[in-house]
Design an enzyme around this catalytic site. Structure first.
Site, PDB file in Angstrom:
ATOM      1  N   ASP A  88       0.852  -1.184   0.000  1.00  0.00           N
ATOM      2  CA  ASP A  88       0.000   0.000   0.000  1.00  0.00           C
ATOM      3  C   ASP A  88       0.887   1.232   0.000  1.00  0.00           C
ATOM      4  O   ASP A  88       1.778   1.354   0.842  1.00  0.00           O
ATOM      5  CB  ASP A  88      -0.902  -0.002   1.238  1.00  0.00           C
ATOM      6  CG  ASP A  88      -1.908   1.132   1.177  1.00  0.00           C
ATOM      7  OD1 ASP A  88      -1.902   1.969   2.091  1.00  0.00           O
ATOM      8  OD2 ASP A  88      -2.686   1.201   0.205  1.00  0.00           O
ATOM      9  N   GLY A 507     -28.631 -53.307  16.952  1.00  0.00           N
ATOM     10  CA  GLY A 507     -27.944 -54.378  17.688  1.00  0.00           C
ATOM     11  C   GLY A 507     -26.710 -53.844  18.387  1.00  0.00           C
ATOM     12  O   GLY A 507     -26.348 -52.671  18.235  1.00  0.00           O
ATOM     13  N   PHE A 509     -22.730 -54.513  18.888  1.00  0.00           N
ATOM     14  CA  PHE A 509     -21.655 -55.287  18.231  1.00  0.00           C
ATOM     15  C   PHE A 509     -20.800 -56.088  19.211  1.00  0.00           C
ATOM     16  O   PHE A 509     -19.979 -56.896  18.797  1.00  0.00           O
ATOM     17  CB  PHE A 509     -20.818 -54.446  17.263  1.00  0.00           C
ATOM     18  CG  PHE A 509     -20.220 -53.151  17.766  1.00  0.00           C
ATOM     19  CD1 PHE A 509     -19.459 -53.093  18.914  1.00  0.00           C
ATOM     20  CD2 PHE A 509     -20.400 -51.986  17.011  1.00  0.00           C
ATOM     21  CE1 PHE A 509     -18.890 -51.893  19.322  1.00  0.00           C
ATOM     22  CE2 PHE A 509     -19.837 -50.781  17.422  1.00  0.00           C
ATOM     23  CZ  PHE A 509     -19.074 -50.740  18.592  1.00  0.00           C
TER      24      PHE A 509
HETATM   25  C1  LIG Z   1     -17.597 -42.432  16.958  1.00  0.00           C
HETATM   26  S1  LIG Z   1     -19.150 -42.942  16.444  1.00  0.00           S
HETATM   27  C2  LIG Z   1     -18.895 -43.254  14.734  1.00  0.00           C
HETATM   28  C3  LIG Z   1     -20.164 -43.197  13.971  1.00  0.00           C
HETATM   29  C4  LIG Z   1     -20.033 -43.402  12.474  1.00  0.00           C
HETATM   30  N1  LIG Z   1     -19.366 -44.631  12.139  1.00  0.00           N
HETATM   31  C5  LIG Z   1     -19.340 -42.231  11.850  1.00  0.00           C
HETATM   32  O1  LIG Z   1     -18.144 -42.334  11.546  1.00  0.00           O
HETATM   33  O2  LIG Z   1     -19.979 -41.201  11.685  1.00  0.00           O
HETATM   34  C6  LIG Z   1     -19.270 -44.554  17.155  1.00  0.00           C
HETATM   35  C7  LIG Z   1     -20.546 -45.273  16.799  1.00  0.00           C
HETATM   36  O3  LIG Z   1     -20.486 -46.590  17.375  1.00  0.00           O
HETATM   37  C8  LIG Z   1     -21.760 -46.883  17.889  1.00  0.00           C
HETATM   38  N2  LIG Z   1     -21.639 -47.904  18.947  1.00  0.00           N
HETATM   39  C9  LIG Z   1     -21.007 -47.761  20.126  1.00  0.00           C
HETATM   40  N3  LIG Z   1     -21.118 -48.890  20.840  1.00  0.00           N
HETATM   41  C10 LIG Z   1     -21.808 -49.732  20.083  1.00  0.00           C
HETATM   42  C11 LIG Z   1     -22.236 -51.067  20.286  1.00  0.00           C
HETATM   43  N4  LIG Z   1     -21.939 -51.723  21.386  1.00  0.00           N
HETATM   44  N5  LIG Z   1     -22.916 -51.651  19.294  1.00  0.00           N
HETATM   45  C12 LIG Z   1     -23.241 -50.994  18.154  1.00  0.00           C
HETATM   46  N6  LIG Z   1     -22.845 -49.735  17.912  1.00  0.00           N
HETATM   47  C13 LIG Z   1     -22.156 -49.118  18.879  1.00  0.00           C
HETATM   48  C14 LIG Z   1     -22.241 -45.581  18.434  1.00  0.00           C
HETATM   49  O4  LIG Z   1     -23.628 -45.558  18.638  1.00  0.00           O
HETATM   50  C15 LIG Z   1     -21.783 -44.621  17.381  1.00  0.00           C
HETATM   51  O5  LIG Z   1     -22.736 -44.465  16.387  1.00  0.00           O
END
Ligand SMILES: C[S@@+](CC[C@H](N)C(=O)[O-])C[C@H]1O[C@@H](n2cnc3c(N)ncnc32)[C@H](O)[C@@H]1O
Length: 620
Positions: A88, A507, A509
């Site tokens: 400037d 469910g 996991f």
């Molecule tokens: C950090 S988030 C990731 C979500 C998704 N995958 C994303 O990247 O946007 C973790 C996911 O794992 C799921 N979660 C945690 N414990 C779980 C379980 N025992 N069985 C099934 N899902 C589970 C949670 O509800 C959540 O939606």
């Protein structure tokens, strides 16, 4: 031919001149610099009275011009140029600053003031070095000014009008151009002629040298080569230190009056009292930025919470006094918050008031398709609080949900994050916004066209499932998550044709069998858990997999030495305080995968914050 070797080395960098001035363009091209021209949109409306000196004003304007271009290009390309140059030029008579005349009368007024007298021409220059890391723009600003004294002859009114009618004065500071007809008005020039034209090339080269190869205090060549050392004295042009520009420091030795010049690297100075030279450390710009980083985050969080960006979306600019009652806040507080947001590049500030930047319109409003509003709210209300317990987390190596909730926290998701429907929805909004944005390059990272069915384990709102379905129209995707998540997932279902490809299954996991699929997906799941739980999840997937099945992991991958992946390393601290999990490197993931028969691991480092790994289940 390039006389100044620093300019030669800049040939490999993307250099941008943030000025529309053809004179500056010509001076820099003549010097051999290669650059693009991106005129700044910064309005030259700084309050001159707020500056102690005219050159302070010129340097600040130059800096704002360059930063505006750096930010704009970074937002546009998600990649900043290497260097942006702003300048400037102003003309001063005593404390009076003469800029470009607004009309012919103004030009006449200026030129008759200059007639028969000496005036100063100041050019403020800002060299903004840009660093893009993890999609964040970091800048290091080095600024200086040059002053040249110019004496005009006694000029008659007729001569001045003739000159004004030539049209030359109108786009020039002080109303004249020394390089053309205006040269006839000038009796004497004391100092750098090119500075009067619009760009102090000599000083610019010196400044580049200080930036890219600061002389060592004991270097004998320092004395021999005042400005342009031989090529072999140049070191690598990469950063020589982590410090930023040194404020309020004069050039060593020659011109102490140019106190604002930014200098990277150490400069010799007299130690107090005994006259012994000592080396001052570089100014710790980045360190101070780190120390103060939380203020930046909280300013952004607060503006989002007050829905400032929603209020300004697609509308005319508004003043602080108009915005304050609408967001139920004080005018003085709102004004400061808005100014801070403007300085952070989240808002534009003009005479008409504040308006959203493009980025705010896309990411910070609460209802946009790519809104990060939910992630901001979660960061402010959950992550922020957990980080106040970081010290305990580090000492104990445990997550801090107990500190936060003041009670025994069981399962991180079911007992903490999902403790109420509101908390659950808040978490899901945060994940949806972040994953939709950051996982968009995942589907194309590998050729997944050979798979016909996928199960996104812990797939939450289906954000990644939507991306996979879009890229692979024949793929059927099952989003598997806890029942309480599936119950709310309808809030996020896509409206487009992908909807038919996606189904949701409830469910746990850790307990329930997973839906059948030939590709299993784990996006930001394994980082939630310590190794023992990771083995449980992988074991459960492996049980459902036939040989040839795929496992797609989407996570922030750390580098093997855990030195460079700054966002990932911060996220690993985040996992410590939030869940007790961790981020990992590719070889750490490989070691977890192999016992479950997942081999032939391919790694893709993607743009954005998430990376991907694809493994194939081999026969046991
Ligand atoms: C950090 S988030 C990731 C979500 C998704 N995958 C994303 O990247 O946007 C973790 C996911 O794992 C799921 N979660 C945690 N414990 C779980 C379980 N025992 N069985 C099934 N899902 C589970 C949670 O509800 C959540 O939606």
């Amino acid at each position: 031919m390039v006389l100044c070797p620093v300019i030669g080395k800049l040939l490999h960098k993307r250099v941008v001149l943030a000025s529309a001035s053809p004179r500056r363009r010509e001076i820099l091209s003549n010097a051999g610099l290669r650059f693009e021209v991106v005129p700044s949109r910064f309005k030259e409306t700084l309050d001159k009275a707020a500056f102690a000196t005219p050159y302070g004003y010129a340097m600040e304007t130059a800096k704002q011009k360059a930063l505006e271009v750096a930010n704009r290009l970074h937002q546009k390309d998600m990649r900043a140029p290497d260097v942006v140059i702003g300048a400037d030029t102003i003309v001063t008579m005593g404390r009076l600053i003469l800029e470009k005349p607004v009309d012919k009368q103004d030009a006449y007024r200026m030129l008759s003031q200059l007639s028969g007298r000496e005036h100063s021409v100041f050019t403020g220059v800002a060299i903004v070095q840009c660093y893009s890391q993890d999609n964040q723009l970091d800048t290091r600003v080095s600024e200086f000014y040059e002053e040249t004294m110019v004496k005009f002859s006694e000029l008659s009114a007729d001569l001045l009008w003739e000159y004004i009618h030539s049209g030359e004065p109108m786009d020039k500071a002080g109303g004249y151009g020394i390089q053309a007809l205006g040269g006839m008005l000038v009796e004497a020039v004391h100092g750098d002629f090119l500075n009067v034209v619009g760009f102090p090339l000599n000083r610019f080269c010196k400044q580049l040298m200080q930036l890219y190869c600061p002389p060592r205090p004991d270097d004998p060549r320092r004395a021999e080569h005042d400005s342009i050392p031989a090529v072999d004295t140049f070191e690598d042009l990469s950063d020589v230190d982590e410090g930023g520009p040194e404020p309020a420091r004069g050039d060593a030795g020659s011109r102490p009056q140019k106190a604002e010049a930014g200098v990277a690297g150490a400069a010799p100075a007299e130690a107090e009292g005994n006259g012994t030279p000592e080396t001052l450390p570089p100014f710790p710009t980045r360190l101070l930025k780190l120390i103060n980083g939380f203020k930046t985050s909280k300013a952004l969080f607060t503006a989002c919470k007050l829905k400032v960006f929603d209020l300004l979306k697609d509308g005319a600019p508004q003043k602080a006094a108009d915005i304050a009652p609408k967001v139920d806040a004080s005018v003085c507080g709102t004004e400061r918050l808005l100014d801070a947001c403007a300085a952070l590049g989240l808002l534009e500030k003009s005479e008409q008031g504040y308006s959203n930047t493009e980025a705010a319109d896309v990411y910070l409003v609460s209802d946009g398709a790519y809104s990060l509003h939910g992630y901001v709210a979660y960061s402010s209300e959950v992550t922020w609080n957990l980080f106040t317990h970081l010290e305990v987390a580090v000492r104990d190596g445990t997550n801090q949900n107990v500190s936060l909730l003041g009670e025994t926290a069981g399962d991180v998701f079911q007992d903490v994050l999902y403790r109420s429907p509101e908390a659950r929805l808040q978490f899901m909004r945060a994940m949806h916004g972040l994953t939709k944005l950051s996982a968009r390059h995942v589907p194309a990272a590998f050729d997944l066209s050979g798979f016909s069915s996928a199960c996104d384990v812990g797939g939450c709102t289906g954000a990644l499932a939507q991306e996979l379905a879009r890229e692979y129209p024949r793929l059927q995707v099952t989003v598997f998550d806890l029942p309480e998540v599936i119950e709310l997932a309808a809030h996020f279902r896509p409206a487009g044709p992908q909807a038919a490809q996606i189904r949701f299954a409830a469910g746990d996991f850790f307990r329930d069998p997973l839906p059948p699929a030939d590709l299993y997906v784990l996006c930001q799941i394994l980082h939630d858990w310590a190794d023992e739980k990771v083995h449980q999840i992988l074991g459960s997937i492996a049980q459902r997999c036939k040989p040839g099945a795929g496992l797609l992991l989407v996570e922030m991958l750390l580098d093997e030495e855990k030195r460079e992946a700054r966002v990932g390393l911060m996220q690993s601290l985040n996992m410590l305080v939030q869940t007790g999990g961790r981020e990992r490197s590719p070889s750490e993931y490989r070691r977890l995968l192999e016992p479950h028969g997942f081999r032939q691991v391919q790694v893709a480092h993607l743009r954005g914050i998430l990376d991907a790994m694809l493994a194939t289940r081999v026969a046991p």
